[in-house]
Design an enzyme around this catalytic site. Structure first.
Site, short mmCIF file in Angstrom:
data_model
loop_
_atom_site.label_atom_id
_atom_site.label_comp_id
_atom_site.label_asym_id
_atom_site.label_seq_id
_atom_site.Cartn_x
_atom_site.Cartn_y
_atom_site.Cartn_z
N ASP A 1 4.59 -1.36 0.43
CA ASP A 1 5.10 0.01 0.24
C ASP A 1 6.37 0.23 1.05
OD1 ASP A 1 2.80 0.30 -1.26
OD2 ASP A 1 1.68 1.30 0.33
N GLU B 1 -4.61 -6.69 2.61
CA GLU B 1 -4.45 -7.28 3.95
C GLU B 1 -5.63 -7.05 4.90
OE1 GLU B 1 -2.58 -3.34 3.62
OE2 GLU B 1 -2.14 -5.19 2.57
N ASP C 1 -4.94 -3.91 -4.47
CA ASP C 1 -4.15 -3.20 -3.47
C ASP C 1 -4.82 -3.35 -2.10
OD1 ASP C 1 -2.21 -1.59 -2.33
OD2 ASP C 1 -2.37 -0.03 -3.87
#
Length: 816
Positions: free
Chosen positions: A483, A413, A410
């Site tokens: 998300d 980035e 997760d």
């Protein structure tokens, strides 16, 4: 011999021309010098050094940098070593022409601009004086900001550039500020309808813009301009060249293509196990369950990669029971660590932590948040090989050694909050963070993948991750779209997000079915609009490379929406069951991705480039090369019941609505649900009750239909139904292997070809090629020549045409 002598003469002539030019320049005569190299040429024009390097006959690298400076770069994305490419160089007036037979590169000796062509057709040109270098101080290092502009044809469509959420198929007339984000992933690669690709090999924050004046890439940091131009002949060919350049796609395990259930988050091991048990009890197929964050305990222990939360008191038992229930489990890991973790303390000593604000912001878990207690969580430096080794060492010891089947990386980035320009000045192992910012996901995902593979070949690498960069396809990673906030607009945007990621060379992609955030819905599980949206998102997810239900706020398991007999529940189950029937088709398509550089999610321009109606179509796509998918992306069965301030939403299924669908021209199409045949090049109106999404099969297709199962490997494929859709010649190759491990790389797999001759009305099942441990030596195929309702819909056909016993030898079946 004559041709050989001529080539030697031409080569000598070229060298003499270069020497003559040098002599002329020394006497003040304005002729342009160049040096022929083993890969291409070098020259200097208007204060810029220019190098053209053939990596293959259809891939050429362009390097430009200011004279008097050096250019020495090790690409993070490119893995291809330049091969020996035969090419010719000749000067035509003020142009230098390099010809590899596959493509031609023209360099203007006056302006330094470059143009590319192939098969006698111009493809792309740099804008005259389109290269620029601006001096830039990168955290104390003197370097440049670099920009290159290009000229596109007025009607030319371009694609790729990663994933954005604006529902645009073609990337004309856009401006992208390319810095990796939660739902925005940037890959500086564009693919043109003219069958060429361009990879801008730069990792710093970059602006891509296309407007009336042309398009350009403008990067904050670079020693020089560095890009690769490639020609593929068609879209698949361009993607093949990009993967040749940046890495091939490994096979994923079969179980990754089954159905996945997740939520934010399972708060105990018993809660997670209850979900798997419930799916088995209901008879709804399931292959994967995902444990989200905080199994490690509080935020000061963030990403400890250990089960320190007392609600996970026996993680080994949890993983073992998941496996005993014939399911798989992957777990959330992050790219940051809390200050009380062992990793944090070791990384701090290595100077391998970044001082920037990331998630989570605060230490206490309970609400309201007390901002006086910051979490102290810091992002680690994945550019540092020692840091990547440390990351894996703890991951292996704490999770992989327990039998974890894969990892959910997760915030890859990574999350970067309260941004300050000075954050980019921080030093990584490879220089400033600014210099390598956008390659962060490539480095962190690659670190896990490479070290897991080095540890064991018994289990294929499978990584679910939130961000991607060029080359990440080589690491067994599936990108999800981040998300996203649940809405009909967001569902629609997922179509082009996934397609443009595929057109960037990365074939494995998915989204949170139902959307992650439920901010638009109060009590979503009982909210009619959300329930309808969830069903339509599930239908779309059925035709993505990964089918995964996930989100926050409310649990998303199928039984949260009702029980059998409820139209919402029944529609959800219908598409989960359909997914499993499609597994032989999907797994064979995945092999075509790995071995044939194909794509699973296919923009219509890939298969129908001559149909102008599909070039910018953002609502449909091909899943594999047989199925046309048309997701429903607007509400149809939710309405307001008047009542002033007391107006309420109601589900109303009494009247069936319709959706308009475009059928690409050049082929006939079968309605998957009814078997009706329609001519391409037309718009049709399709009835779409809640449990029907428009789905069409291309004439000439051959679809293998799998058994009804509870998990991917429950039953072998010893009695597959083979659906043939007459109307055109067609071919399909059924691929099988051991479904996990890497033995296929050493030839442990088999393939069986099915060829339909439409004129002769014959289906030829070819001799089986290859073998592997556990391969079916004998099997039967139930042949269905689809006609009307026969062979249509998700269920197996009781009235199949023929049953063929197959032992690996060629068989010919004639349609009766």
């Amino acid at each position: 011999m004559k041709n050989t002598k001529n080539e030697k003469y031409q080569d000598m002539k070229t060298k003499l021309s270069g020497l003559l030019a040098l002599v002329l320049i020394s006497f003040g005569v304005h002729a342009q010098a160049y040096q022929k190299t083993t890969l291409g040429i070098k020259t200097q024009i208007k204060g810029h050094e220019i190098e053209l390097q053939f990596y293959s006959p259809d891939i050429v690298r362009v390097i430009k940098y200011p004279s008097g400076h050096s250019f020495d770069k090790q690409s993070l994305s490119v893995v291809l070593e330049p091969g020996e490419t035969s090419f010719k160089v000749k000067q035509q007036g003020d142009e230098l022409v390099l010809d590899s037979k596959k493509m031609q590169v023209r360099l203007d000796l006056n302006s330094g601009s470059i143009a590319f062509s192939a098969e006698g057709k111009p493809l792309l040109s740099e804008k005259e004086a389109g290269a620029s270098f601006s001096e830039f101080d990168d955290a104390g290092t003197k370097t440049f900001s670099v920009k290159q502009a290009f000229v596109l044809d007025k009607e030319e469509t371009i694609y790729g550039l990663g994933q954005q959420q604006e529902a645009k198929m073609s990337k004309r007339n856009v401006k992208l500020n390319m810095v990796q984000g939660n739902t925005e992933d940037y890959i500086p690669f564009l693919l043109s309808i003219k069958a060429y690709g361009l990879f801008w090999d730069n990792y710093s924050p970059t602006v891509f813009e296309d407007n009336a004046g042309g398009c350009y890439f403008d990067s904050q940091v670079g020693e020089g301009i560095d890009y690769y131009f490639m020609y593929g002949g068609n879209a698949d060919g361009v993607i093949a060249r990009m993967r040749e350049l940046t890495g091939q796609v490994p096979m994923f395990p079969l179980w990754t293509y089954g159905f996945w259930q997740s939520r934010e988050r399972y708060k105990s091991q018993e809660e997670l196990l209850t979900v798997v048990r419930k799916y088995r009890e209901l008879g709804v197929p399931l292959d994967g369950i995902i444990q989200d964050w905080q199994y490690w305990g509080n935020n000061y222990l963030w990403n400890a990669m250990d089960f320190l939360n007392p609600n996970f008191h026996n993680p080994q038992r949890m993983i073992d029971e998941v496996h005993q229930l014939n399911a798989h489990i992957i777990i959330s890991i992050w790219n940051s660590f809390g200050p009380q973790t062992k990793q944090y303390k070791e990384l701090e000593k290595m100077n391998a932590l970044f001082d920037m604000t990331t998630w989570p912001l605060y230490g206490p878990e309970r609400h309201p948040i007390n901002q006086e207690y910051p979490s102290g969580v810091k992002v680690y430096d994945p550019y540092n090989p020692k840091a990547r080794e440390l990351y894996w060492r703890y991951l292996d010891k704490g999770l992989f050694s327990l039998g974890m089947d894969g990892f959910w990386i997760d915030s890859s980035e990574p999350d970067h909050f309260n941004f300050k320009p000075s954050d980019f000045d921080q030093q990584t192992y490879l220089g400033s963070f600014r210099k390598v910012r956008n390659a962060f996901p490539l480095m962190t995902v690659g670190g896990v993948a490479q070290q897991q593979r080095a540890k064991s070949s018994d289990k294929r690498v499978f990584i679910l991750t939130r961000s991607a960069f060029a080359g990440q396809q080589r690491y067994g990673a599936n990108l999800w779209s981040g998300d996203v906030v649940a809405s009909w607009q967001a569902l629609h945007a997922q179509i082009t997000a996934g397609l443009n990621v595929s057109l960037s060379g990365i074939p494995h992609w998915n989204s949170d079915i139902g959307g992650f955030f439920l901010w638009n819905f109060r009590n979503p599980l009982s909210h009619p609009d959300y329930r309808e949206l969830h069903v339509r998102w599930m239908q779309f997810g059925c035709f993505c490379p990964m089918m995964r239900s996930h989100g926050e706020g409310s649990p998303r398991e199928i039984y949260q929406f009702g029980q059998k007999g409820n139209p919402i529940y029944d529609a959800l189950e219908k598409y989960i069951q359909l997914r499993y029937r499609l597994l032989p088709y999907i797994y064979s398509a995945s092999h075509e991705v790995s071995a044939g550089q194909s794509s699973m999610m296919r923009a219509l321009m890939m298969d129908f480039p001559q149909d102008p109606a599909v070039l910018d179509l953002n609502s449909e796509y091909m899943f594999g090369k047989a199925l046309l998918v048309c997701p429903v992306t607007e509400p149809m069965y939710t309405s307001y019941v008047p009542g002033g301030r007391d107006s309420v939403l109601k589900e109303d299924f009494s009247k069936v609505k319709t959706k308009e669908v475009y059928l690409p021209r050049g082929t006939d199409w079968y309605d998957f649900w009814t078997g009706e045949i329609m001519t391409g090049g037309n718009r049709v109106s399709k009835e779409v009750p809640l449990d029907i999404m428009p789905l069409y099969v291309r004439a000439g297709s051959i679809l293998p239909w799998g058994p009804k199962v509870q998990y991917a490997t429950e039953k072998n494929w010893d009695q597959l139904e083979i659906r043939v859709y007459p109307g055109a010649d067609g071919e399909f190759v059924l691929y099988e292997d051991e479904f996990d491990n890497y033995n296929y790389e050493n030839g442990a797999y088999s393939s069986i070809s099915f060829k339909w001759n439409d004129k002769q009305k014959t289906l030829t099942i070819g001799a089986r090629q290859g073998d592997f441990a556990g391969m079916l030596s004998n099997r039967s195929f139930r042949i269905v020549f689809v006609e009307g309702s026969k062979g249509s819909g998700p269920d197996s056909s009781e009235n199949y045409d023929q049953e063929v016993k197959y032992s690996g030898k060629k068989v010919v079946i004639r349609q009766r």
